[in-house]
Design a protein around this motif. Structure first.
Motif: not given
Length: 318
Positions: A245-252, A229-233, A198-200
């Protein structure tokens, strides 16, 4: 005498009309003032009535807000209790390493959360922004990293180190030159690798770095690789991770995201969070303890076989 009488007569008539005009003006002014005052008072009365009504409505809304706050507080207590119960019952026995590719966001809170909840962390590797600029600096390449294919050799060695704890001379040099940071907490094989991206918008390094790391990690049989990544990325890295193909979490950074992450560490799969690409906020089916243990044993057995392969591989050295 007649001329003087006419003159005075005209003056008298004029004075009478002037007096009448002044009287009319004064009378009109007095009536207008009374009219304006009356209208003003009526408007004040209307405003007063509206203010009273608005105050009543404000009081009602304030009470509703207080009720909602109380409900939210109660739900938070319930959620925290449920999360605590889940973390105790569904404790993850995996051993994890984190590779932090984001150069814009910190994951210190996540690391603290994992450690407080009994997740064993072998090491945390943070790839700094200067790492991506080495290949653009001919002097650095010729003096410190001659003989290496950059950045591919470096990425490969970082990945091997994160999984199998095999530290090449190239990785040692990258740490020494502060192109990467490492925090080695435990030793041994990591059965789960977490890519924290996650980046700007101004710093989209996915193709330069994350994609190559994922490609290499995907070649290691049975390794559990999770992208988050974090929710604010500003850039949705999880959408890219998912495409590989990865499992993911976008609001860790949120409690629901952390529950999803623990479940993925335990061996579940899926794409969770609130952004594009997520299938649900949290898993709808949680893996049971026995299945989690079996999945972990299978991963570790396979990774021991993989370790022999990488131990027999000659890594590039200076």
């Amino acid at each position: 005498m007649n001329g003087i009488g006419v003159k005075y007569f005209i003056i008298t008539i004029a004075s009478i009309f002037l007096a009448l005009g002044i009287g009319i003006v004064i009378g009109f002014s007095l009536n207008s003032e009374k009219f304006v005052q009356k209208q003003f008072q009526q408007q004040l009365n209307i405003i007063d009535k509206n203010l009273v009504a608005l105050k009543k409505e404000n009081d009602r809304l304030s009470k509703e807000i207080d009720e909602y706050k109380n409900q939210i507080a109660q739900k938070d207590k319930i959620n925290n209790a449920l999360v605590s119960a889940y973390l105790k019952i569904g404790k993850a026995e995996s051993t994890v390493s984190l590779i932090i590719t984001s150069t814009d966001y910190s994951y210190n809170d996540l690391i603290d959360f994992l450690r407080k909840n009994g997740i064993k962390i072998n090491k945390v590797i943070k790839i700094k922004s200067s790492f991506l600029n080495i290949e653009n600096t001919e002097k650095e390449l010729s003096v410190d990293f001659s003989g290496y294919k950059f950045p591919d050799d470096a990425i490969k060695d970082i990945a091997i180190y994160s999984v199998f704890d095999i530290k090449s001379d190239l990785v040692k040099k990258l740490v020494e030159k502060r192109y990467i940071e490492e925090n080695r907490l435990l030793s041994g094989i990591s059965d789960t690798i977490i890519l924290a991206g996650g980046n700007t918008v101004q710093n989209n390094n996915f193709n330069k770095l994350d994609r190559k790391i994922v490609e290499f990690l995907n070649d290691i049989d049975s390794l559990n690789v999770i992208g988050l990544q974090q929710s604010y990325s500003e850039i949705n890295y999880c959408e890219y991770y998912k495409s590989m193909g990865l499992s993911t979490v976008d609001n860790v950074d949120e409690i629901s995201g952390r529950v999803s992450l623990i479940e993925l560490i335990r061996g579940n799969s899926g794409n969770y969070g609130t952004k594009k690409g997520a299938t649900s906020i949290i898993p709808t089916n949680f893996i049971n303890v026995e299945d989690a243990k079996k999945a972990l044993e299978k991963r570790r057995t396979s990774l021991l076989v993989e370790l022999e392969k990488y131990q027999n591989t000659t890594l590039p050295t200076q």
